[in-house]
Scaffold this motif. Structure first.
Motif, short mmCIF file in Angstrom:
data_model
loop_
_atom_site.label_atom_id
_atom_site.label_comp_id
_atom_site.label_asym_id
_atom_site.label_seq_id
_atom_site.Cartn_x
_atom_site.Cartn_y
_atom_site.Cartn_z
N ARG A 91 2.89 2.97 1.59
CA ARG A 91 2.99 4.34 2.22
C ARG A 91 4.31 4.62 1.12
N GLN A 92 5.53 3.78 0.86
CA GLN A 92 7.02 4.74 0.52
C GLN A 92 6.41 4.29 -1.00
N ILE A 93 5.94 3.57 -1.45
CA ILE A 93 5.78 3.27 -2.82
C ILE A 93 4.74 5.05 -3.38
N LEU A 94 4.11 4.88 -2.72
CA LEU A 94 2.54 5.97 -2.75
C LEU A 94 3.93 7.69 -2.55
N ALA B 293 10.79 0.88 -5.52
CA ALA B 293 10.65 -0.16 -4.93
C ALA B 293 11.47 -1.08 -5.14
N PRO B 294 11.98 -1.25 -4.05
CA PRO B 294 12.96 -2.22 -3.63
C PRO B 294 12.58 -4.28 -4.62
N PRO B 295 13.53 -4.48 -5.14
CA PRO B 295 13.40 -5.58 -6.13
C PRO B 295 12.16 -6.18 -5.87
N SER C 298 -0.07 -5.31 -8.99
CA SER C 298 -1.49 -5.99 -7.86
C SER C 298 -1.03 -5.05 -6.92
N MET C 299 0.14 -4.18 -6.92
CA MET C 299 -0.49 -3.14 -5.66
C MET C 299 -0.50 -2.14 -6.22
N ALA C 300 -0.65 -1.54 -7.32
CA ALA C 300 -1.00 -0.22 -8.19
C ALA C 300 -3.04 -0.89 -8.18
#
Length: 157
Positions: free
Chosen positions: A117-120, A125-127, A135-137
């Protein structure tokens, strides 16, 4: 003369797709949090801690039974300085505390959903997540595609 409008399929608006993905993630978060509330419980845990203390007890104290104290009464206590021969001693003691248990997998799932959710939302993103971002994308794209298919099916009705 009549003008006919041709229906074309065009790519959905990016903000719409992101909004749908966020709604899906929010629903999943709500479901996982409900599971956490049902499964999680408090348990007592004990751990033993070791510390080193300087006893500083070689100077001692003297009770002058005949000396009158400032606040009244007899028996003034004189604390003498340490004579330098004190030693450090290892002390073990038990520390008790409560921890939440029973929903560890659900908590990990919630953390993963919150990271997505934070990335969207445009947060970095944290390191540790940088390596997994590709893969999340792909996962986010799959969610967006699923949301689009659901939306198209609803519009067809």
């Amino acid at each position: 003369s009549s003008v006919e409008q041709e229906r074309t399929t065009r790519e959905p608006d990016t903000s719409t797709v992101v909004g749908q993905a966020l709604q899906q993630i929010d629903r999943e978060i709500a479901e996982v949090e409900a599971e956490i509330r049902n499964k999680e419980r408090w348990e007592w845990r004990k751990r033993t801690e070791v510390h080193y203390v300087n006893e500083m007890d070689t100077g001692g104290a003297v009770c002058n039974k005949d000396e009158e104290m400032e606040l009244g009464g007899r028996g003034a206590v004189e604390i003498l300085p340490d004579d330098g021969t004190s030693q450090k001693r290892q002390v073990e003691h038990d520390v008790w505390g409560q921890v939440l248990v029973g929903a560890e997998a659900e908590n990990e799932r919630r953390e993963e959903l919150l990271r997505r959710r934070q990335i969207l939302l445009g947060g970095g993103a944290p390191p540790a997540m940088a390596a997994a971002s590709s893969s999340m994308a792909a996962a986010n794209a799959a969610i967006a595609a699923e949301s689009q298919a659901t939306h198209a099916a609803a519009m067809a009705c």
